[in-house]
Design a protein around this motif. Structure first.
Motif, PDB file in Angstrom:
ATOM      1  N   HIS A   9     -15.752  -0.236  11.993  1.00  0.00           N
ATOM      2  CA  HIS A   9     -16.535   0.362  10.916  1.00  0.00           C
ATOM      3  C   HIS A   9     -15.628   0.908   9.822  1.00  0.00           C
ATOM      4  O   HIS A   9     -15.937   0.782   8.625  1.00  0.00           O
ATOM      5  N   SER A  10     -14.512   1.513  10.179  1.00  0.00           N
ATOM      6  CA  SER A  10     -13.616   2.057   9.158  1.00  0.00           C
ATOM      7  C   SER A  10     -13.043   0.950   8.290  1.00  0.00           C
ATOM      8  O   SER A  10     -12.910   1.087   7.078  1.00  0.00           O
ATOM      9  N   SER A  11     -12.697  -0.210   8.949  1.00  0.00           N
ATOM     10  CA  SER A  11     -12.188  -1.332   8.157  1.00  0.00           C
ATOM     11  C   SER A  11     -13.245  -1.858   7.203  1.00  0.00           C
ATOM     12  O   SER A  11     -12.963  -2.160   6.035  1.00  0.00           O
ATOM     13  N   ARG A  12     -14.503  -1.947   7.670  1.00  0.00           N
ATOM     14  CA  ARG A  12     -15.573  -2.425   6.802  1.00  0.00           C
ATOM     15  C   ARG A  12     -15.841  -1.447   5.672  1.00  0.00           C
ATOM     16  O   ARG A  12     -16.127  -1.832   4.534  1.00  0.00           O
ATOM     17  N   SER A  13     -15.778  -0.128   5.982  1.00  0.00           N
ATOM     18  CA  SER A  13     -16.028   0.857   4.922  1.00  0.00           C
ATOM     19  C   SER A  13     -14.939   0.826   3.861  1.00  0.00           C
ATOM     20  O   SER A  13     -15.205   0.971   2.669  1.00  0.00           O
ATOM     21  N   ILE A  14     -13.685   0.606   4.309  1.00  0.00           N
ATOM     22  CA  ILE A  14     -12.591   0.514   3.326  1.00  0.00           C
ATOM     23  C   ILE A  14     -12.791  -0.674   2.420  1.00  0.00           C
ATOM     24  O   ILE A  14     -12.644  -0.608   1.188  1.00  0.00           O
ATOM     25  N   ILE A  15     -13.189  -1.811   3.036  1.00  0.00           N
ATOM     26  CA  ILE A  15     -13.403  -3.008   2.206  1.00  0.00           C
ATOM     27  C   ILE A  15     -14.568  -2.799   1.243  1.00  0.00           C
ATOM     28  O   ILE A  15     -14.520  -3.183   0.067  1.00  0.00           O
ATOM     29  N   SER A  16     -15.651  -2.147   1.700  1.00  0.00           N
ATOM     30  CA  SER A  16     -16.825  -1.974   0.849  1.00  0.00           C
ATOM     31  C   SER A  16     -16.535  -1.019  -0.296  1.00  0.00           C
ATOM     32  O   SER A  16     -17.051  -1.198  -1.398  1.00  0.00           O
ATOM     33  N   HIS A  17     -15.694   0.030  -0.076  1.00  0.00           N
ATOM     34  CA  HIS A  17     -15.411   0.999  -1.137  1.00  0.00           C
ATOM     35  C   HIS A  17     -14.391   0.453  -2.123  1.00  0.00           C
ATOM     36  O   HIS A  17     -14.514   0.637  -3.343  1.00  0.00           O
ATOM     37  N   ARG A  18     -13.388  -0.210  -1.604  1.00  0.00           N
ATOM     38  CA  ARG A  18     -12.326  -0.658  -2.525  1.00  0.00           C
ATOM     39  C   ARG A  18     -12.621  -2.016  -3.151  1.00  0.00           C
ATOM     40  O   ARG A  18     -12.246  -2.289  -4.270  1.00  0.00           O
ATOM     41  N   GLY A  19     -13.264  -2.887  -2.384  1.00  0.00           N
ATOM     42  CA  GLY A  19     -13.619  -4.186  -2.953  1.00  0.00           C
ATOM     43  C   GLY A  19     -12.391  -5.015  -3.197  1.00  0.00           C
ATOM     44  O   GLY A  19     -11.510  -5.154  -2.379  1.00  0.00           O
ATOM     45  N   PHE A  20     -12.356  -5.552  -4.427  1.00  0.00           N
ATOM     46  CA  PHE A  20     -11.246  -6.428  -4.771  1.00  0.00           C
ATOM     47  C   PHE A  20      -9.978  -5.649  -5.084  1.00  0.00           C
ATOM     48  O   PHE A  20      -8.891  -6.220  -5.098  1.00  0.00           O
ATOM     49  N   ASN A  21     -10.092  -4.349  -5.348  1.00  0.00           N
ATOM     50  CA  ASN A  21      -8.870  -3.560  -5.600  1.00  0.00           C
ATOM     51  C   ASN A  21      -7.969  -3.558  -4.379  1.00  0.00           C
ATOM     52  O   ASN A  21      -6.746  -3.565  -4.503  1.00  0.00           O
ATOM     53  N   TYR A  22      -8.565  -3.510  -3.195  1.00  0.00           N
ATOM     54  CA  TYR A  22      -7.764  -3.528  -1.961  1.00  0.00           C
ATOM     55  C   TYR A  22      -6.990  -4.839  -1.857  1.00  0.00           C
ATOM     56  O   TYR A  22      -5.831  -4.853  -1.458  1.00  0.00           O
ATOM     57  N   MET A  23      -7.652  -5.946  -2.210  1.00  0.00           N
ATOM     58  CA  MET A  23      -6.964  -7.231  -2.158  1.00  0.00           C
ATOM     59  C   MET A  23      -5.840  -7.279  -3.164  1.00  0.00           C
ATOM     60  O   MET A  23      -4.744  -7.798  -2.883  1.00  0.00           O
ATOM     61  N   ASN A  24      -6.082  -6.682  -4.332  1.00  0.00           N
ATOM     62  CA  ASN A  24      -5.016  -6.662  -5.331  1.00  0.00           C
ATOM     63  C   ASN A  24      -3.836  -5.816  -4.875  1.00  0.00           C
ATOM     64  O   ASN A  24      -2.677  -6.177  -5.065  1.00  0.00           O
ATOM     65  N   GLU A  25      -4.146  -4.642  -4.258  1.00  0.00           N
ATOM     66  CA  GLU A  25      -3.048  -3.802  -3.768  1.00  0.00           C
ATOM     67  C   GLU A  25      -2.293  -4.510  -2.659  1.00  0.00           C
ATOM     68  O   GLU A  25      -1.067  -4.388  -2.540  1.00  0.00           O
ATOM     69  N   ALA A  26      -3.003  -5.257  -1.728  1.00  0.00           N
ATOM     70  CA  ALA A  26      -2.336  -5.983  -0.656  1.00  0.00           C
ATOM     71  C   ALA A  26      -1.433  -7.069  -1.204  1.00  0.00           C
ATOM     72  O   ALA A  26      -0.356  -7.330  -0.663  1.00  0.00           O
ATOM     73  N   GLU A  27      -1.885  -7.696  -2.377  1.00  0.00           N
ATOM     74  CA  GLU A  27      -1.034  -8.714  -2.967  1.00  0.00           C
ATOM     75  C   GLU A  27       0.212  -8.108  -3.593  1.00  0.00           C
ATOM     76  O   GLU A  27       1.261  -8.735  -3.663  1.00  0.00           O
ATOM     77  N   GLU A  28       0.121  -6.837  -4.035  1.00  0.00           N
ATOM     78  CA  GLU A  28       1.271  -6.214  -4.669  1.00  0.00           C
ATOM     79  C   GLU A  28       2.256  -5.624  -3.662  1.00  0.00           C
ATOM     80  O   GLU A  28       3.353  -5.213  -4.042  1.00  0.00           O
ATOM     81  N   LEU A  29       1.911  -5.546  -2.353  1.00  0.00           N
ATOM     82  CA  LEU A  29       2.827  -4.994  -1.353  1.00  0.00           C
ATOM     83  C   LEU A  29       3.997  -5.934  -1.112  1.00  0.00           C
ATOM     84  O   LEU A  29       3.870  -7.162  -1.210  1.00  0.00           O
ATOM     85  N   THR A  30       5.133  -5.334  -0.784  1.00  0.00           N
ATOM     86  CA  THR A  30       6.323  -6.133  -0.466  1.00  0.00           C
ATOM     87  C   THR A  30       6.247  -6.626   0.967  1.00  0.00           C
ATOM     88  O   THR A  30       5.386  -6.220   1.742  1.00  0.00           O
ATOM     89  N   ASP A  31       7.216  -7.489   1.336  1.00  0.00           N
ATOM     90  CA  ASP A  31       7.253  -8.027   2.703  1.00  0.00           C
ATOM     91  C   ASP A  31       7.535  -6.932   3.721  1.00  0.00           C
ATOM     92  O   ASP A  31       6.947  -6.909   4.813  1.00  0.00           O
ATOM     93  N   ALA A  32       8.434  -6.023   3.399  1.00  0.00           N
ATOM     94  CA  ALA A  32       8.763  -4.925   4.329  1.00  0.00           C
ATOM     95  C   ALA A  32       7.556  -4.029   4.564  1.00  0.00           C
ATOM     96  O   ALA A  32       7.279  -3.622   5.705  1.00  0.00           O
ATOM     97  N   ASP A  33       6.799  -3.753   3.485  1.00  0.00           N
ATOM     98  CA  ASP A  33       5.609  -2.919   3.649  1.00  0.00           C
ATOM     99  C   ASP A  33       4.552  -3.630   4.480  1.00  0.00           C
ATOM    100  O   ASP A  33       3.863  -3.008   5.314  1.00  0.00           O
ATOM    101  N   LEU A  34       4.421  -4.940   4.262  1.00  0.00           N
ATOM    102  CA  LEU A  34       3.453  -5.699   5.058  1.00  0.00           C
ATOM    103  C   LEU A  34       3.844  -5.719   6.531  1.00  0.00           C
ATOM    104  O   LEU A  34       2.997  -5.543   7.431  1.00  0.00           O
TER     105      LEU A  34
END
Length: 404
Positions: A9-34
């Motif tokens: 549920h927490s993962s779904r709530s994060i996705i529902s609140h952030r939307g595409f911003n979360y995907m954009n932030e995940a794309e901006e993370l470095t390899d070490a952070d991932l």
């Protein structure tokens, strides 16, 4: 499992609140952070699995009927994670079910039975899935400790059962080895006495008498061994009954005795030990006095033996002198020669008297003991010879009967 659904549920709530911003932030993370995020997620999944295991064990131990709706809830949670389009009515209905289950878990007869933490979060007037009654850290710790104690007790019981089973199997193996050894010995004896030694070369067969005699001897040996084993079994049963009675008496005394009784026994034991020490000291003093008396007696005995030997020598010398005085009157011509002989003999007597030593009584005792041992050995040999003669006579009579 509740923690697993809360993570979903927490993962779904994060996705529902952030939307595409979360995907954009995940794309901006470095390899070490991932990599770091993946490792943290793996660690969190491992911890969640452990928590689920502990909760499942607790539910199965306290009330297994609560596990009826858990699998259905997990399936719906997986569907919710895969298809977000499903409405929230099911989430609200399942939340009430989980709240009821968690309240039962927290009210279980454990050390955390009085701790209940209720937290509810409402967003826009609707109850969010997985945000009902939760188990805090202390309650989780109590559940883990309870499960660890249960597992340790089960482990101890399993070890005891395994030890008993191991001892039983070991005893069975030893019994089987003894049986195999007896069978091998019996087979070897049968082959040697019946098949090899009992083979009649003239008739080219084994006589029935040898077989019957061998079986009769085996039956006699078996009967004697059975009698010994019965006697040993009866002795063991008697000892078992005795020990059982002692254990029963000790258990009754354990219920009836008090620390005061042990203190009393301890005082009595100390008094008895003091008396024993006193008697031991007196015994040592008596032993010393006896040793001194024996030493003095031995010294006086040696002196008396020396005086007796000297007295006997003097008596012999006086008798010799009297005979010589009678002979002197008759043999005046040879008096000088006899005087020289007497002087030489007197010298020899003096040497013998000086060099004479009283024999030690311990040598006589040792010789006497050796003589007694030899006599005993002679009697034993005579008895063996008599027994062998009797056995020989009996065998000869049996041979005569068989030949007749």
């Amino acid at each position: 499992m509740m923690a697993r659904m809360s993570v979903c549920h927490s993962s779904r709530s994060i996705i529902s609140h952030r939307g595409f911003n979360y995907m954009n932030e995940a794309e901006e993370l470095t390899d070490a952070d991932l990599i770091k995020a993946v490792n943290e997620l793996k660690q969190q999944i491992k911890i969640t699995n452990l928590e689920n295991d502990i909760l499942e064990r607790t539910i199965m131990r306290l009330d297994p009927t609560l596990m009826n709706n858990i699998q259905q809830a997990i399936d719906y949670a997986s569907k919710l994670a895969s298809s977000p389009s499903i409405g929230g009515s099911f989430m609200r209905s399942q939340t009430s079910k989980f709240d009821f289950s968690q309240s039962k878990i927290l009210s279980s007869p454990s050390r955390a039975s009085t701790r209940r933490v209720e937290s509810s979060a409402k967003i826009g007037g609707t109850t969010v899935f997985g945000t009902g009654t939760r188990i805090n850290v202390m309650a989780r710790s109590e559940l883990v400790n309870t499960e660890m104690e249960t597992l340790m007790q089960k482990l101890l019981n399993t070890r005891k059962k395994a030890a008993k089973q191991h001892a039983m199997l070991k005893a069975q193996l030893e019994e089987i080895e003894l049986r195999v050894e007896d069978i091998e010995k019996a087979s070897a004896a049968f082959n040697q006495e019946v098949i090899v030694d009992g083979w009649d070369k003239l008739a080219q067969r084994i006589p029935a008498e040898i077989w019957i005699r061998y079986m009769t001897e085996c039956m006699k040996i078996s009967d004697s061994q059975i009698g010994k084993l019965r006697l040993r079994t009866s002795t063991l049963n008697t000892q078992y009954a005795k020990f059982k009675g002692q254990i029963k008496v000790k258990a009754e005394l354990n219920d009836k005795l008090r620390p005061v009784d042990f203190d009393k026994i301890k005082i009595e034991n100390q008094e008895a030990l003091a008396i024993i020490d006193q008697k031991s000291n007196q015994l040592e003093e008596l032993k010393k006095m006896t040793g001194e008396a024996n030493l003095n007696l031995t010294v006086h005995k040696k002196a008396m033996w020396a005086q007796n030997s000297y007295l006997a020598t003097l008596i012999d010398t006086i008798k010799t002198k009297e005979r010589q005085a009678k002979v002197i009157d008759k043999e005046r011509d040879v008096i000088q020669v006899q005087a020289d002989d007497l002087a030489a003999r007197l010298t020899e007597v003096k040497k013998v008297r000086i060099a004479y030593e009283v024999p030690d009584i311990m040598d006589y005792v040792a010789v006497k003991a050796a003589l007694g041992d030899l006599q005993k050995g002679t009697k034993l040999l005579e008895n063996r010879l008599r027994i062998q003669h009797i056995a020989l006579n009996s065998l000869q009579s049996k041979l005569r009967i068989m030949n007749a």
